[in-house]
Design a protein around this motif. Structure first.
Motif, PDB file in Angstrom:
ATOM      1  N   PRO A   1      17.165  22.052  -1.245  1.00 16.28           N
ATOM      2  CA  PRO A   1      16.281  22.568  -2.299  1.00 16.28           C
ATOM      3  C   PRO A   1      17.066  23.420  -3.291  1.00 16.28           C
ATOM      4  N   ALA A   2      16.629  23.406  -4.557  1.00 16.50           N
ATOM      5  CA  ALA A   2      17.376  24.149  -5.573  1.00 16.50           C
ATOM      6  C   ALA A   2      16.491  25.051  -6.430  1.00 16.50           C
ATOM      7  N   ILE A   3      15.533  24.463  -7.168  1.00 16.80           N
ATOM      8  CA  ILE A   3      14.760  25.262  -8.128  1.00 16.80           C
ATOM      9  C   ILE A   3      13.297  24.820  -8.105  1.00 16.80           C
ATOM     10  N   ARG A   4      12.497  25.505  -8.912  1.00 18.84           N
ATOM     11  CA  ARG A   4      11.150  25.046  -9.246  1.00 18.84           C
ATOM     12  C   ARG A   4      11.152  24.592 -10.705  1.00 18.84           C
ATOM     13  N   GLY A   5      10.483  23.463 -10.959  1.00 18.74           N
ATOM     14  CA  GLY A   5      10.390  22.953 -12.309  1.00 18.74           C
ATOM     15  C   GLY A   5       9.292  23.641 -13.097  1.00 18.74           C
ATOM     16  N   PRO A   6       9.043  23.202 -14.317  1.00 20.85           N
ATOM     17  CA  PRO A   6       8.052  23.855 -15.182  1.00 20.85           C
ATOM     18  C   PRO A   6       6.631  23.805 -14.631  1.00 20.85           C
ATOM     19  N   ARG A   7       6.331  22.845 -13.770  1.00 23.62           N
ATOM     20  CA  ARG A   7       5.001  22.775 -13.152  1.00 23.62           C
ATOM     21  C   ARG A   7       4.933  23.532 -11.820  1.00 23.62           C
TER      22      ARG A   7
ATOM     23  N   ARG B   1       0.817  -1.207   0.000  1.00 28.62           N
ATOM     24  CA  ARG B   1       0.000   0.000   0.000  1.00 28.62           C
ATOM     25  C   ARG B   1       0.854   1.262   0.000  1.00 28.62           C
ATOM     26  N   LYS B   2       0.427   2.236  -0.789  1.00 25.92           N
ATOM     27  CA  LYS B   2       1.053   3.555  -0.757  1.00 25.92           C
ATOM     28  C   LYS B   2       0.433   4.376   0.367  1.00 25.92           C
ATOM     29  N   ALA B   3       1.134   5.399   0.796  1.00 25.99           N
ATOM     30  CA  ALA B   3       0.565   6.356   1.736  1.00 25.99           C
ATOM     31  C   ALA B   3      -0.546   7.153   1.044  1.00 25.99           C
ATOM     32  N   LEU B   4      -1.470   7.666   1.833  1.00 24.04           N
ATOM     33  CA  LEU B   4      -2.495   8.563   1.303  1.00 24.04           C
ATOM     34  C   LEU B   4      -1.985   9.990   1.154  1.00 24.04           C
ATOM     35  N   THR B   5      -0.788  10.243   1.632  1.00 26.47           N
ATOM     36  CA  THR B   5      -0.233  11.596   1.670  1.00 26.47           C
ATOM     37  C   THR B   5      -0.112  12.191   0.273  1.00 26.47           C
ATOM     38  N   ARG B   6      -0.365  13.509   0.216  1.00 24.04           N
ATOM     39  CA  ARG B   6      -0.285  14.247  -1.040  1.00 24.04           C
ATOM     40  C   ARG B   6       0.817  15.303  -0.965  1.00 24.04           C
ATOM     41  N   ASN B   7       1.293  15.704  -2.122  1.00 26.78           N
ATOM     42  CA  ASN B   7       2.337  16.724  -2.176  1.00 26.78           C
ATOM     43  C   ASN B   7       1.772  18.073  -1.732  1.00 26.78           C
ATOM     44  N   PRO B   8       2.405  18.762  -0.780  1.00 27.03           N
ATOM     45  CA  PRO B   8       1.882  20.046  -0.294  1.00 27.03           C
ATOM     46  C   PRO B   8       1.779  21.116  -1.369  1.00 27.03           C
ATOM     47  N   PHE B   9       2.584  21.005  -2.421  1.00 24.61           N
ATOM     48  CA  PHE B   9       2.616  22.042  -3.443  1.00 24.61           C
ATOM     49  C   PHE B   9       1.606  21.806  -4.562  1.00 24.61           C
ATOM     50  N   ASN B  10       1.134  20.571  -4.662  1.00 24.03           N
ATOM     51  CA  ASN B  10       0.062  20.217  -5.597  1.00 24.03           C
ATOM     52  C   ASN B  10      -0.467  18.853  -5.189  1.00 24.03           C
ATOM     53  N   PRO B  11      -1.679  18.810  -4.627  1.00 24.21           N
ATOM     54  CA  PRO B  11      -2.183  17.547  -4.084  1.00 24.21           C
ATOM     55  C   PRO B  11      -2.444  16.474  -5.132  1.00 24.21           C
TER      56      PRO B  11
ATOM     57  N   GLU C   1      10.720  16.741 -11.180  1.00 28.86           N
ATOM     58  CA  GLU C   1       9.605  17.094 -10.310  1.00 28.86           C
ATOM     59  C   GLU C   1       8.864  15.838  -9.853  1.00 28.86           C
ATOM     60  N   ALA C   2       8.088  15.981  -8.786  1.00 27.95           N
ATOM     61  CA  ALA C   2       7.268  14.880  -8.295  1.00 27.95           C
ATOM     62  C   ALA C   2       6.266  14.469  -9.366  1.00 27.95           C
ATOM     63  N   PRO C   3       6.149  13.169  -9.662  1.00 20.63           N
ATOM     64  CA  PRO C   3       5.191  12.718 -10.669  1.00 20.63           C
ATOM     65  C   PRO C   3       3.751  12.949 -10.224  1.00 20.63           C
ATOM     66  N   GLU C   4       2.861  13.033 -11.191  1.00 23.34           N
ATOM     67  CA  GLU C   4       1.446  13.174 -10.893  1.00 23.34           C
ATOM     68  C   GLU C   4       0.860  11.823 -10.517  1.00 23.34           C
ATOM     69  N   GLY C   5      -0.059  11.829  -9.533  1.00 21.77           N
ATOM     70  CA  GLY C   5      -0.743  10.607  -9.123  1.00 21.77           C
ATOM     71  C   GLY C   5      -0.193  10.042  -7.829  1.00 21.77           C
ATOM     72  N   LEU C   6      -1.075   9.348  -7.113  1.00 24.22           N
ATOM     73  CA  LEU C   6      -0.680   8.717  -5.856  1.00 24.22           C
ATOM     74  C   LEU C   6      -0.393   7.229  -6.031  1.00 24.22           C
ATOM     75  N   HIS C   7      -0.417   6.763  -7.262  1.00 18.16           N
ATOM     76  CA  HIS C   7      -0.086   5.368  -7.546  1.00 18.16           C
ATOM     77  C   HIS C   7       1.424   5.156  -7.566  1.00 18.16           C
ATOM     78  N   THR C   8       2.176   6.241  -7.528  1.00 17.90           N
ATOM     79  CA  THR C   8       3.630   6.178  -7.604  1.00 17.90           C
ATOM     80  C   THR C   8       4.233   7.033  -6.503  1.00 17.90           C
TER      81      THR C   8
END
Length: 442
Positions: free
Chosen positions: A394-400, A132-142, A366-373
């Motif tokens: 931390p270094a930069i922000r990506g295109p997203r 099982r993956k965690a239910l946690t989401r990325n704070p910068f884009n859930p 950048e962090a991939p989209e989706g909670l399946h990964t």
């Protein structure tokens, strides 16, 4: 600023000077959690009333006896594969959904007896390994992953819910979430921090580390663990020799990951460092496959008890890991161990007059989209197998608009030196003011 916005080091100074109480800090963190947890979902166990009672007790002790240690009054999150005396340790598994171990893991004991307040247990990939993956989401884009397996810890620190938290790493489970959540992390040299009371997935790989929001935060926890050599002089960026290592898996890099590495290198050069390409010896290219062979083999032993006792509740991929035990090629396994044994001293020997530190990607991008990964550990596995200390910045922000970090790597048992170098490098690499990070969380 609200107390939850302070770094651990800032809060520690305020508490020591009696300008901030532990209760004020904890209540501020709990308010932040109440506001953000419905979106981020970082926690598996949290008892606000218990946290406030513990905070008041720490405040009483400070008045009577002075600070208990370098972490006095600082809230600390604990990845839920690490045992705690007074909280469940579920490992995000249905097998242990109500388990209470009744004692602290060694790492929890160290920070608790150094004054930290154990705030709660953070979500994790099942057994920090699979299932099982965690239910946690990325704070910068859930809609994006926070990384894993230290998902909850990385997101909780990145979202300003808690200033410090434990993670673990078997391949890339600690440094990668730091990159995805815009925070700092130290994965110490293997074996430097006791793993007693931590769920093992691979005995010769698993390492306990911690997240913070500055190098000073990481050093504060290192002081509690009494890492050797912390009294050494500060490092200077001028003349610092940095090996820019794209690593043998550079073909897996993404544009944002490449940009983070190149940007960090340019910023260090502009600040006076000497940055030169570092090509690892050709046989280091086999380390990624060797880590996979070793991890699978050791995992087959780690999950055999659950396979026998609760077969139907154990995730299919973990059952398969046990079932493949009989098919392992002994010669191939021994070759993997032998390659690691050969490469470790060779990597250590690269450092000296011509090299002070290695600069290398912390994640593909950048962090991939989706909670399946939880993202790809490909840029972490080599360093985990080499048993070397790694420090994420931390270094930069990506295109997203998502964070992308880098990592600094040193030779084995050079953790104190790496912290000193990182303290010099971080102001150049990380151009985003710490106090501004919280406003960027979505």
């Amino acid at each position: 600023m609200q107390p939850y916005q302070f770094t651990a080091a800032e809060a520690a100074r305020l508490i020591r000077d009696r300008r901030l109480s532990c209760e004020e800090l904890v209540r501020s963190c709990l308010d932040r959690i109440a506001a953000r947890e419905p979106v981020v979902k970082a926690w598996l166990f949290l008892d606000p009333d218990l946290a406030i009672r513990r905070a008041r007790e720490l405040d009483k002790r400070a008045v009577q006896d002075g600070p208990r240690g370098p972490l006095h009054g600082l809230p600390f999150g604990v990845k839920d594969v690490i045992d705690t005396l007074d909280m469940p340790t579920t490992q995000n598994s249905p097998i242990y959904e109500a388990a209470r171990i009744g004692r602290d893991a060694a790492c929890v004991g160290v920070v608790r007896h150094s004054g930290a307040l154990i705030l709660g247990k953070t979500d994790t990939v099942e057994f920090a390994s699979g299932g099982r993956k965690a239910l946690t989401r990325n704070p910068f884009n859930p809609m994006h992953t926070p990384g894993g397996s230290s998902s909850g810890s990385g997101a909780a620190v990145g979202d300003f819910m808690v200033p410090l938290a434990f993670g673990t790493q078997t391949a890339g489970s600690h440094i990668r979430p730091a990159s995805f959540n815009n925070i700092y992390a130290l994965k110490p040299s293997w074996s430097l921090v006791s793993r007693e009371g931590v769920r093992m997935a691979a005995l010769s790989l698993d390492t306990v580390g911690w997240f913070g929001r500055s190098v000073e935060d990481l050093r504060l926890v290192a002081e509690a663990f009494r890492l050797p050599g912390l009294a050494q002089p500060a490092a200077s960026l001028k003349g610092l020799r940095v090996g820019l290592c794209r690593s043998p898996v550079w073909n897996r890099i993404e544009p944002a990951g490449a940009a983070a590495l190149e940007t960090a290198a340019r910023r260090l050069e502009a600040a006076g460092a000497i940055v030169e390409p570092l090509e690892l010896p050709a046989h280091f290219a086999g380390l990624t496959a060797a880590r996979e062979v070793i991890g699978r083999h050791e995992g087959s032993a780690a999950f055999l008890p659950e396979y026998l006792a609760a077969h139907h509740l154990l995730a299919a991929d973990l059952r398969q890991r046990v079932e493949l035990r009989a098919t392992y090629d002994s010669a191939g396994l021994l070759a993997a161990y032998a390659l690691a044994d050969r490469c470790r001293p060779e990597f250590d020997a690269l450092f000296g007059p011509r090299l002070d530190v290695v600069l290398t990607p912390a994640a593909p991008g950048e962090a991939p989209e989706g909670l399946h990964t939880t993202g790809d550990w490909i840029f972490n596995g080599i360093w985990t197998l080499l048993h070397v200390p790694c420090l994420a910045i931390p270094a930069i922000r990506g295109p997203r608009g998502l964070p992308v970090g880098i990592q600094l790597v040193g030779p084995r048992l050079s953790d104190a030196r790496l912290l000193a170098i990182a303290a010099a490098c971080a102001p150049a690499i990380d151009s985003e003011p710490g106090w501004a990070r919280e406003t960027l969380c979505r």
